[in-house]
Motif scaffolding. Structure first.
Motif, short mmCIF file in Angstrom:
data_model
loop_
_atom_site.label_atom_id
_atom_site.label_comp_id
_atom_site.label_asym_id
_atom_site.label_seq_id
_atom_site.Cartn_x
_atom_site.Cartn_y
_atom_site.Cartn_z
N TYR A 195 0.82 -1.22 0.00
CA TYR A 195 0.00 0.00 0.00
C TYR A 195 0.85 1.26 0.00
O TYR A 195 0.61 2.19 -0.78
CB TYR A 195 -0.94 -0.01 1.21
CG TYR A 195 -1.75 1.25 1.33
CD1 TYR A 195 -2.77 1.52 0.42
CD2 TYR A 195 -1.50 2.17 2.33
CE1 TYR A 195 -3.51 2.68 0.51
CE2 TYR A 195 -2.24 3.33 2.44
CZ TYR A 195 -3.24 3.58 1.52
OH TYR A 195 -3.97 4.73 1.62
N ALA A 202 -3.50 0.19 -3.38
CA ALA A 202 -4.50 0.01 -2.33
C ALA A 202 -5.41 -1.18 -2.62
O ALA A 202 -5.77 -1.93 -1.71
CB ALA A 202 -5.32 1.27 -2.16
N ALA A 249 -5.82 -4.41 -0.25
CA ALA A 249 -7.14 -4.80 0.26
C ALA A 249 -7.46 -6.25 -0.11
O ALA A 249 -8.03 -7.00 0.69
CB ALA A 249 -8.21 -3.87 -0.30
N ALA A 296 -5.68 -8.43 2.25
CA ALA A 296 -6.35 -8.44 3.56
C ALA A 296 -7.54 -9.38 3.53
O ALA A 296 -7.78 -10.13 4.49
CB ALA A 296 -6.78 -7.04 3.94
N TRP A 297 -8.30 -9.37 2.46
CA TRP A 297 -9.43 -10.29 2.33
C TRP A 297 -8.96 -11.74 2.26
O TRP A 297 -9.57 -12.64 2.84
CB TRP A 297 -10.28 -9.96 1.10
CG TRP A 297 -11.30 -8.91 1.39
CD1 TRP A 297 -11.26 -7.61 1.03
CD2 TRP A 297 -12.50 -9.09 2.15
NE1 TRP A 297 -12.37 -6.96 1.50
CE2 TRP A 297 -13.15 -7.84 2.19
CE3 TRP A 297 -13.08 -10.16 2.80
CZ2 TRP A 297 -14.35 -7.64 2.86
CZ3 TRP A 297 -14.28 -9.98 3.45
CH2 TRP A 297 -14.90 -8.73 3.48
#
Length: 133
Positions: free
Chosen positions: A93, A99, A103, A106-107
């Motif tokens: 990031y 970004a 993300a 993260a998922w």
């Protein structure tokens, strides 16, 4: 490796102290050995605490960030050997301005934690360690 040792000791100690002493006394009167008492009294009654401890440790280890970040000064160390998944997400990031990719990572981490927690639930479920209830 040692990050959650103290917390787990406290959890298991609380779980062991919650087991009524009368169960062990009744089992010894009935002729149960210490191994049988451990298998048929201690393990089944500690199963919810074991599930909680394993789940919290699993989540904490997969989200590990502070210690490696501080120890390697945020670089991941030589050869990026100290880089964790969360450190890599942060680097993606901040350094690469991605970004969306961060993300998505993260998922993916969330899905991995969910699957491992479900496997943990299956292991420590009703027919888990000490046989069928």
């Amino acid at each position: 490796m040692w990050r959650f040792t103290g917390w787990n000791v406290v959890l298991y100690l609380a779980g062991l102290q919650a087991i009524p002493k009368e169960l062990y006394e009744a089992a010894s009167v009935d002729g149960a050995t210490k191994i049988q008492q451990f298998r048929f009294i201690t393990l089944p009654l500690l199963r919810p605490m074991m599930f909680l401890a394993m789940t919290l440790t699993l989540i904490g280890n997969l989200q590990l960030f502070e210690e490696p970040f501080i120890l390697t000064n945020g670089t991941g160390g030589p050869g990026q050997e100290g880089t964790t998944a969360v450190m890599y997400m942060l680097r993606t990031y901040t350094n690469y301005s991605e970004a969306g990719l961060a993300a998505a990572m993260a998922w993916l981490l969330f899905i991995v934690i969910l699957v491992l927690t479900l496997i943990n639930n299956r292991i420590f479920g009703r027919s888990g360690l000490a046989g069928k209830d």
